[in-house]
Design an enzyme around this catalytic site. Structure first.
Site, PDB file in Angstrom:
ATOM      1  CB  CYS A   1      -0.955   0.003   1.184  1.00 15.93           C
ATOM      2  SG  CYS A   1      -0.255   0.557   2.739  1.00 15.93           S
ATOM      3  CD  GLU A   2      -1.071   5.521  -3.238  1.00 16.08           C
ATOM      4  OE1 GLU A   2      -1.881   6.445  -3.126  1.00 16.08           O
ATOM      5  OE2 GLU A   2      -0.579   5.172  -4.333  1.00 16.08           O
ATOM      6  CG  HIS A   3      -2.317   5.204   2.034  1.00 20.01           C
ATOM      7  ND1 HIS A   3      -3.441   4.458   1.733  1.00 20.01           N
ATOM      8  CD2 HIS A   3      -2.366   6.282   1.209  1.00 20.01           C
ATOM      9  CE1 HIS A   3      -4.142   5.066   0.791  1.00 20.01           C
ATOM     10  NE2 HIS A   3      -3.507   6.160   0.447  1.00 20.01           N
ATOM     11  CG  HIS A   4       0.309   2.678   6.533  1.00 19.45           C
ATOM     12  ND1 HIS A   4      -0.990   2.587   6.067  1.00 19.45           N
ATOM     13  CD2 HIS A   4       0.280   3.569   7.558  1.00 19.45           C
ATOM     14  CE1 HIS A   4      -1.777   3.374   6.790  1.00 19.45           C
ATOM     15  NE2 HIS A   4      -1.026   3.981   7.697  1.00 19.45           N
TER      16      HIS A   4
ATOM     17  CD  GLN B   1      -8.243  -4.909  -2.864  1.00 22.93           C
ATOM     18  OE1 GLN B   1      -7.742  -4.998  -1.745  1.00 22.93           O
ATOM     19  NE2 GLN B   1      -9.314  -5.590  -3.204  1.00 22.93           N
TER      20      GLN B   1
ATOM     21  CG  HIS C   1      -5.276  -4.021   2.366  1.00 24.00           C
ATOM     22  ND1 HIS C   1      -4.761  -3.076   1.502  1.00 24.00           N
ATOM     23  CD2 HIS C   1      -6.247  -4.679   1.668  1.00 24.00           C
ATOM     24  CE1 HIS C   1      -5.395  -3.145   0.340  1.00 24.00           C
ATOM     25  NE2 HIS C   1      -6.295  -4.116   0.410  1.00 24.00           N
TER      26      HIS C   1
ATOM     27  CB  CYS D   1      -1.711  -0.894   6.334  1.00 25.71           C
ATOM     28  SG  CYS D   1      -3.013  -0.941   5.088  1.00 25.71           S
TER      29      CYS D   1
END
Length: 224
Positions: A112-115, A153, A181, A183
């Site tokens: 994931c690009e956030h974490h 996703q 996920h 995260c």
């Protein structure tokens, strides 16, 4: 067997993965900075090791920066590949077949690009061919190329659909992704076992609810 191979322009082909510096990798957002050197990347890992409270100079961590950067080269190798190339070659010896081609339960993993934490799941891809089909393994290859980039996703689903629709030009494309996920399961709310499901449809699958239902039945039950 009649085959067709589409040739991409040199500008569209991926950059050499062995080059440690230079322009932003293929697939990177417009305006992205130049790719740092390997030495700079390893130095950044050392900083992070110190940040979490460990000693990057202790024996067990001396080679960790090199290993982490090598792992990143593999895990994020999708930036250096062009998914359209996987769909270049098609085959016409399919007789009168014009019904759904479905490849289901394709394992994939992404981050994931956030974490920058992994999400892992399975993809199900169907399309309605027009006179030609593509090798089944190539669909899995397209998924892997997009998955080996920082993702959400939702965007991953969209990119897979768009690439197949653009290159193959079928009567319709259907994609479902199911993933857990980390995260969400390993941090934050820590809900282990929760799955996220995304779907996207084009053409006949988008416009005909009956075709959508048939795709979902084939994915879930193996029946149409």
């Amino acid at each position: 067997m009649d085959t067709v191979t589409k040739t991409l322009t040199p500008a569209a082909r991926s950059s050499d993965p062995a080059v440690p510096t230079g322009p932003a990798p293929s697939g990177a957002p417009s305006g992205a900075p130049a790719r740092p050197s390997r030495a700079e990347a390893e130095a950044a890992v050392r900083v992070l090791l110190g940040y979490i409270g460990d000693d990057p100079d202790r024996e067990g961590l001396l080679d960790t920066p090199r290993r982490v950067v090598s792992a990143f080269d593999e895990l994020y190798g999708g930036y250096r590949e062009q998914p359209g190339e996987a769909l270049e070659r098609t085959f016409s010896e399919i007789g009168t077949y014009d019904d759904i081609v479905l490849v289901r339960d394709i394992p994939f993993s992404s981050h994931c690009e956030h974490h920058m934490m992994p999400f892992v799941g399975r993809a199900h891809v169907g399309y309605l061919p027009v006179e030609r089909v593509v090798g089944l393994s190539k669909i899995a290859r397209v998924i892997d190329i997009f998955a080996r980039r920082l993702q959400t996703q939702e965007r991953l689903s969209s990119e897979i659909v768009t690439e197949i629709d653009t290159v193959l030009k079928p009567r319709g494309v259907a994609v479902m992704l199911e993933a857990e996920h980390t995260c969400m399961s390993m941090r934050g709310v820590a809900k282990v076992g929760s799955r996220t499901i995304t779907t996207q449809f084009t053409g006949v699958f988008r416009d005909d609810p009956g075709e959508q239902l048939r795709f979902l039945n084939l994915v879930r039950n193996g029946i149409g």
